[in-house]
Write a protein that holds these residues in place. Structure first.
Motif, mmCIF file in Angstrom:
data_model
loop_
_atom_site.group_PDB
_atom_site.id
_atom_site.type_symbol
_atom_site.label_atom_id
_atom_site.label_comp_id
_atom_site.label_asym_id
_atom_site.label_seq_id
_atom_site.Cartn_x
_atom_site.Cartn_y
_atom_site.Cartn_z
ATOM 1 N N LEU A 102 7.253 -40.748 12.859
ATOM 2 C CA LEU A 102 7.343 -41.225 11.481
ATOM 3 C C LEU A 102 8.539 -42.161 11.415
ATOM 4 O O LEU A 102 9.637 -41.776 11.021
ATOM 5 N N ASP A 103 8.315 -43.380 11.844
ATOM 6 C CA ASP A 103 9.389 -44.381 11.857
ATOM 7 C C ASP A 103 9.395 -45.077 10.509
ATOM 8 O O ASP A 103 8.993 -46.226 10.370
ATOM 9 N N SER A 104 9.830 -44.336 9.501
ATOM 10 C CA SER A 104 9.736 -44.834 8.128
ATOM 11 C C SER A 104 10.668 -46.014 7.914
ATOM 12 O O SER A 104 11.780 -46.053 8.420
ATOM 13 N N GLY A 105 10.199 -46.953 7.142
ATOM 14 C CA GLY A 105 11.046 -48.089 6.798
ATOM 15 C C GLY A 105 12.111 -47.729 5.790
ATOM 16 O O GLY A 105 13.030 -48.503 5.548
ATOM 17 N N THR A 106 11.987 -46.546 5.178
ATOM 18 C CA THR A 106 12.959 -46.100 4.180
ATOM 19 C C THR A 106 13.658 -44.851 4.674
ATOM 20 O O THR A 106 12.996 -43.906 5.086
ATOM 21 N N ASP A 107 14.964 -44.854 4.672
ATOM 22 C CA ASP A 107 15.724 -43.654 5.018
ATOM 23 C C ASP A 107 16.080 -42.954 3.714
ATOM 24 O O ASP A 107 17.010 -43.352 3.019
ATOM 25 N N TYR A 108 15.348 -41.902 3.380
ATOM 26 C CA TYR A 108 15.525 -41.249 2.089
ATOM 27 C C TYR A 108 16.869 -40.549 1.968
ATOM 28 O O TYR A 108 17.327 -40.269 0.872
ATOM 29 N N ARG A 109 17.501 -40.268 3.099
ATOM 30 C CA ARG A 109 18.803 -39.617 3.022
ATOM 31 C C ARG A 109 19.858 -40.565 2.469
ATOM 32 O O ARG A 109 20.889 -40.142 1.967
ATOM 33 N N ARG A 110 19.612 -41.873 2.603
ATOM 34 C CA ARG A 110 20.650 -42.830 2.222
ATOM 35 C C ARG A 110 20.464 -43.383 0.820
ATOM 36 O O ARG A 110 21.185 -44.286 0.410
ATOM 37 N N ILE A 111 19.474 -42.838 0.102
ATOM 38 C CA ILE A 111 19.379 -43.171 -1.315
ATOM 39 C C ILE A 111 20.585 -42.541 -2.005
ATOM 40 O O ILE A 111 20.825 -41.345 -1.853
ATOM 41 N N PRO A 112 21.373 -43.305 -2.745
ATOM 42 C CA PRO A 112 22.616 -42.753 -3.315
ATOM 43 C C PRO A 112 22.367 -41.504 -4.150
ATOM 44 O O PRO A 112 21.423 -41.428 -4.915
ATOM 45 N N ARG A 113 23.211 -40.515 -3.960
ATOM 46 C CA ARG A 113 23.149 -39.286 -4.754
ATOM 47 C C ARG A 113 24.503 -39.060 -5.421
ATOM 48 O O ARG A 113 25.547 -39.358 -4.854
ATOM 49 N N THR A 114 24.473 -38.522 -6.610
ATOM 50 C CA THR A 114 25.709 -38.162 -7.300
ATOM 51 C C THR A 114 26.123 -36.774 -6.851
ATOM 52 O O THR A 114 25.368 -35.816 -7.009
ATOM 53 N N LEU A 115 27.297 -36.650 -6.263
ATOM 54 C CA LEU A 115 27.741 -35.352 -5.788
ATOM 55 C C LEU A 115 28.086 -34.438 -6.952
ATOM 56 O O LEU A 115 28.699 -34.854 -7.932
ATOM 57 N N SER A 116 27.664 -33.193 -6.844
ATOM 58 C CA SER A 116 27.970 -32.193 -7.859
ATOM 59 C C SER A 116 29.152 -31.366 -7.367
ATOM 60 O O SER A 116 29.429 -31.310 -6.174
ATOM 61 N N HIS A 117 29.840 -30.699 -8.290
ATOM 62 C CA HIS A 117 31.036 -29.960 -7.905
ATOM 63 C C HIS A 117 30.661 -28.547 -7.489
ATOM 64 O O HIS A 117 30.676 -27.619 -8.292
ATOM 65 N N VAL A 118 30.324 -28.385 -6.220
ATOM 66 C CA VAL A 118 30.005 -27.064 -5.680
ATOM 67 C C VAL A 118 30.937 -26.697 -4.527
ATOM 68 O O VAL A 118 30.954 -25.547 -4.085
ATOM 69 N N TYR A 119 31.698 -27.670 -4.033
ATOM 70 C CA TYR A 119 32.659 -27.428 -2.959
ATOM 71 C C TYR A 119 34.073 -27.585 -3.520
ATOM 72 O O TYR A 119 34.354 -28.570 -4.224
ATOM 73 N N TYR A 120 34.944 -26.643 -3.186
ATOM 74 C CA TYR A 120 36.306 -26.643 -3.732
ATOM 75 C C TYR A 120 37.309 -26.557 -2.591
ATOM 76 O O TYR A 120 37.252 -25.648 -1.754
ATOM 77 N N ASP A 121 38.215 -27.513 -2.531
ATOM 78 C CA ASP A 121 39.308 -27.494 -1.563
ATOM 79 C C ASP A 121 40.519 -28.158 -2.214
ATOM 80 O O ASP A 121 40.372 -28.940 -3.163
ATOM 81 N N PRO A 122 41.726 -27.837 -1.708
ATOM 82 C CA PRO A 122 42.065 -26.820 -0.696
ATOM 83 C C PRO A 122 42.047 -25.420 -1.304
ATOM 84 O O PRO A 122 41.584 -25.237 -2.423
ATOM 85 N N LEU A 123 42.563 -24.467 -0.550
ATOM 86 C CA LEU A 123 42.538 -23.068 -0.999
ATOM 87 C C LEU A 123 43.753 -22.799 -1.891
ATOM 88 O O LEU A 123 44.760 -22.226 -1.471
ATOM 89 N N THR A 124 43.640 -23.214 -3.126
ATOM 90 C CA THR A 124 44.717 -23.041 -4.099
ATOM 91 C C THR A 124 44.322 -21.981 -5.123
ATOM 92 O O THR A 124 43.139 -21.667 -5.289
ATOM 93 N N PRO A 125 45.296 -21.411 -5.841
ATOM 94 C CA PRO A 125 44.964 -20.445 -6.904
ATOM 95 C C PRO A 125 44.033 -21.043 -7.957
ATOM 96 O O PRO A 125 43.162 -20.351 -8.491
ATOM 97 N N GLU A 126 44.202 -22.331 -8.243
ATOM 98 C CA GLU A 126 43.358 -22.977 -9.249
ATOM 99 C C GLU A 126 41.898 -23.015 -8.796
ATOM 100 O O GLU A 126 40.977 -22.711 -9.580
ATOM 101 N N ASN A 127 41.674 -23.373 -7.537
ATOM 102 C CA ASN A 127 40.298 -23.420 -7.026
ATOM 103 C C ASN A 127 39.705 -22.026 -6.910
ATOM 104 O O ASN A 127 38.501 -21.828 -7.138
ATOM 105 N N LYS A 128 40.545 -21.049 -6.543
ATOM 106 C CA LYS A 128 40.051 -19.673 -6.491
ATOM 107 C C LYS A 128 39.603 -19.213 -7.881
ATOM 108 O O LYS A 128 38.542 -18.589 -8.040
#
Length: 498
Positions: free
Chosen positions: A294-320
């Motif tokens: 499947l040598d697709s002409g479109t790479d669906y992974r590279r369609i821009p996505r808006t990142l959601s806040h599900v990852y928190y760093d660094p390990l600070t009291p505020e992030n905890k």
């Protein structure tokens, strides 16, 4: 409701409404080539669908092969029918490469409509006595079907994100009701099941010995004569040694397979231990499958996505505090309170989940990866809990390679089960494996850069790591980073865990 059911395919949504006329033109031409006798009815059906006010509500049924209120091209769902409905609805983008693959899947679908697999006997008696073996006429030798009487399977390979799994699922979900012996499974989970079955077969054979793969193949063929494998890959010598015999026996029993993979058969298990023993399996795949990319002409992974806040760093009291607040929000149902040390039974072993409700679990990184858990454990965890919190993920180096491997296996399980994930980590989650989190693309090895380019990543995103050296290790690491990026997107956060 619409967003929930379409979740597995959101990355293929088209943001361009003006492409729909192009889609209709491509799909109409494709279908006319497939069923010329139905062309008039097809064209009228397409027009009726486009103006049907209930079209949006029927998308979920289209994806899962269920009956809809829309006019159908055939008397029952079929892959090309379902695909055309999705592109007509604007759910899928116009892609002639995917159209080429769906035509091949349609060919296999049509072959299966009239295919009658051979009858496979149940297991022979287990008695060791000579008399029992002499008079065991009720268990005849299994019928081996000639390859030319079995529909040729499809081995579909290509980059991550090009739509292989989505197309295979359209095929699987549109199989008619009379094909009840069918199975769709992630290949990693399939091999775990196979190893369990082989272990049980060896125990049953006892001191007599014998071939444990034969009864396993017989049981698998009895349960399903259409098998769909997602993400076929071979990284383990134990799997490599089993697969040749297993596939050969399954096909001799008339089993038909559809396989998706990131690699051409010739590229499987490259540089693996005793790879020469695996070569016959590669030749079998090339002989008994139609191998296509499947040598697709479109790479669906590279369609821009808006990142959601599900990852928190660094390990600070505020992030905890933020992670704790989100966990409380997800577990606020008084009818489903948080249970400490909930017990999951996996292969007769007990696994304790530190904090969980019926659908949400929270682990520390040490609880999840500091103990000798396997892929089977992570698959069971992600099957049980739709939302998982992982806290205190450290940056890992050469001294934590085992921890890194387990975390990668866990992320693979989350991705396959579309788990909603929240993580707190010492450094940005994509850089937890990096020796130098601030590395630029020029600091990455040539091989690593090649793999990361294939997966749509850059050194600026994941940093530089010398922890992984083997080809399969590097690919697994880079794929994990790619999946973490996708699982942090707004689309994933809004639709996963449903």
């Amino acid at each position: 409701m619409r967003t929930t059911i379409l979740a597995p395919y959101r990355r293929f949504l088209s943001p361009y409404s003006h492409q729909r006329s192009q889609v209709r033109l491509i799909t109409a031409r494709t279908y006319r080539r497939t069923i010329t006798s139905d062309s008039k009815r097809q064209n009228s059906s397409l027009a009726a669908e486009h103006h049907n006010p209930h079209h949006e509500a029927n998308k979920a049924a289209i994806l899962h092969g269920r009956q809809t209120n829309l006019p159908s091209f055939r008397s029952h769902p079929c892959p090309i029918n379902q695909y055309h409905k999705l592109v007509e609805a604007g759910t899928l983008r116009a892609d002639p490469h995917q159209t080429r693959i769906i035509e091949k899947l349609q060919r296999l679908h049509d072959d299966l409509l009239t295919y009658e697999p051979p009858k496979i006997p149940t297991a022979p008696p287990s008695s060791n006595s000579l008399i029992a073996r002499l008079f065991s006429g009720s268990s005849p030798e299994p019928e081996i079907i000639s390859p030319d009487k079995v529909p040729k399977g499809l081995y579909l390979y290509g980059d991550v994100g090009t739509g292989k799994t989505m197309l295979m699922d359209l095929f699987y979900n549109s199989l008619p009701a009379h094909i009840s012996r069918k199975r769709r499974v992630h290949f990693h989970a399939f091999m775990i099941d196979v190893h369990k079955r082989i272990h049980a077969a060896k125990l049953k054979l006892g001191h007599r010995g014998g071939d444990p793969i034969e009864p396993v193949a017989r049981d698998l063929a009895n349960q399903a004569y259409v098998l769909c494998f997602d993400e076929f890959q071979v990284t383990d010598i134990a799997d490599a040694m089993i697969l040749r015999q297993l596939f050969e026996k399954l096909m001799n029993y008339g089993v038909v397979c559809v396989i998706t993979s990131n690699r051409h058969p010739d590229e499987l298990y490259r540089n693996g231990i005793q790879r020469s023993s695996f070569i016959p399996c590669i030749e079998l795949l090339k002989e008994r499958f139609e191998v296509t990319d499947l040598d697709s002409g479109t790479d669906y992974r590279r369609i821009p996505r808006t990142l959601s806040h599900v990852y928190y760093d660094p390990l600070t009291p505020e992030n905890k505090a933020e992670i704790d607040k989100i966990f409380r929000a997800f577990t606020s149902d008084p009818h489903d309170p948080v249970v400490n040390n909930r017990k999951l039974m996996i292969w007769g072993r007990e696994l304790k989940v530190p904090e969980s409700t019926s659908n949400v679990a929270r682990f520390s990184f040490h609880d999840l990866c500091g103990n000798p858990l396997s892929a089977a454990d992570y698959i069971e965890i992600t099957k049980t809990f739709k939302t998982i919190f992982v806290t205190d993920v450290p940056k890992m180096g050469l001294g934590e390679k085992d921890l890194a491997r387990r975390f990668i296996t866990f992320i693979d399980a989350c991705y396959d089960m579309r788990t909603k994930l929240f993580v707190s980590s010492e450094v940005p989650i994509y850089k937890i494996f990096a020796d130098n989190p601030n590395a630029k693309n020029t600091d990455v090895s040539d091989h690593m850069r090649s793999v990361m380019d294939d997966l749509g990543l850059s050194g600026d995103v994941v940093g530089s790591s010398s922890m992984f050296t083997g080809e399969e290790e590097i690919f697994a690491f880079a794929r994990c980073c790619s999946r973490l990026v996708e699982m942090g997107s707004k689309q994933w956060a809004e639709t996963a865990g449903m």
